[in-house]
Design a protein around this motif. Structure first.
Motif, short mmCIF file in Angstrom:
data_model
loop_
_atom_site.label_atom_id
_atom_site.label_comp_id
_atom_site.label_asym_id
_atom_site.label_seq_id
_atom_site.Cartn_x
_atom_site.Cartn_y
_atom_site.Cartn_z
N UNK A 131 0.66 -1.18 0.01
CA UNK A 131 0.04 0.22 0.05
C UNK A 131 0.87 1.33 0.16
N UNK A 132 1.91 1.16 0.75
CA UNK A 132 2.94 2.43 0.80
C UNK A 132 3.38 2.48 -0.72
N UNK A 133 3.81 1.43 -1.25
CA UNK A 133 4.57 1.45 -2.62
C UNK A 133 3.39 1.92 -3.60
N UNK A 134 2.16 1.73 -3.67
CA UNK A 134 1.29 2.18 -4.61
C UNK A 134 0.88 3.77 -4.41
N UNK A 135 0.91 3.89 -2.86
CA UNK A 135 0.62 5.30 -2.44
C UNK A 135 2.04 6.25 -3.17
N UNK A 136 3.05 5.92 -3.05
CA UNK A 136 4.23 6.32 -3.67
C UNK A 136 3.93 6.75 -5.18
N UNK A 137 3.45 5.65 -6.11
CA UNK A 137 3.50 5.66 -7.39
C UNK A 137 2.26 6.74 -7.74
N UNK A 138 1.04 6.55 -7.08
CA UNK A 138 0.12 7.42 -7.04
C UNK A 138 0.48 8.94 -6.63
N UNK A 139 1.30 8.87 -5.74
CA UNK A 139 1.75 10.47 -5.38
C UNK A 139 2.69 11.04 -6.49
N UNK A 140 3.76 10.08 -6.93
CA UNK A 140 4.36 10.56 -8.30
C UNK A 140 3.73 10.82 -9.48
N UNK A 141 2.38 10.25 -9.66
CA UNK A 141 1.57 10.61 -10.78
C UNK A 141 0.81 12.02 -10.35
N UNK A 142 0.63 12.30 -9.32
CA UNK A 142 0.11 13.58 -8.87
C UNK A 142 0.86 14.53 -8.97
N UNK A 143 2.20 14.26 -8.52
CA UNK A 143 3.18 15.41 -8.71
C UNK A 143 3.37 15.62 -10.23
N UNK A 144 3.40 14.73 -10.99
CA UNK A 144 3.39 14.99 -12.53
C UNK A 144 2.23 15.57 -13.12
#
Length: 168
Positions: A131-144
């Motif tokens: 869940x932390x990993x996918x949160x990071x992926x979604x966070x990166x998407x949001x950042x971009x």
């Protein structure tokens, strides 16, 4: 010896992990079809990991003398609009698996099956990592400000997923 209730929950989890492996493999196939090498590597890695989880539970059940029944595995979804659609589906799937694992832990603890509780704690930590990993992926998407469209942001996300796959 584990109780029938715990055995049933673990057996459901074996089948859920097998299904998860197929879901991620299908996501890998989708990414391959889209030319997204990084996403394909990321989801293939997850497919293999889910298969390892299935084997781990299978082995535990065998050690405990609990019968394992491999059920028919439903067909994994194969149509996605874009990469964000795939990522969001994977994250939702991980949250579902987390709920199943927590239910096994709760049931084992309440029935004083501390051996199974101890065994399942590894999966609780594993699901937290996912869940932390996918949160990071979604966070990166949001950042971009990435919403799935083709272009430079898609390539950045694909490269990020390739990097994560290599780290795993």
């Amino acid at each position: 010896m584990i109780s029938l209730k715990i055995s049933e929950l673990l057996n459901k989890q074996v089948n859920a992990e097998f299904y998860a492996s197929n879901v991620y493999l299908q996501m890998c196939a989708w990414a391959e079809d889209q030319g997204l090498e990084g996403a394909a590597d990321f989801f293939r890695t997850h497919s293999l990991e889910e298969r390892e989880h299935m084997d781990k539970i299978f082995n535990y059940m065998a050690e405990c003398g609990a019968p394992v029944t491999i059920e028919a595995i439903p067909k994994a979804p194969r149509e996605y609009s874009h990469l964000m659609d795939v990522i969001e589906a994977a994250f939702e799937h991980e949250k579902h698996v987390t709920a199943m694992i927590k239910n096994i832990a709760k049931t084992a603890f309440e029935s004083e099956d501390y051996t199974t509780f101890n065994f399942i704690e590894w999966f609780i930590a594993e699901q937290h990592e996912e869940e932390v990993l996918f949160g990071k992926v979604l966070g990166r998407a949001e950042m971009l400000d990435f919403t799935g469209e083709k272009g430079q942001k898609l390539m950045i996300m694909d490269n990020y997923l390739k990097q994560l796959a290599a780290e795993h």
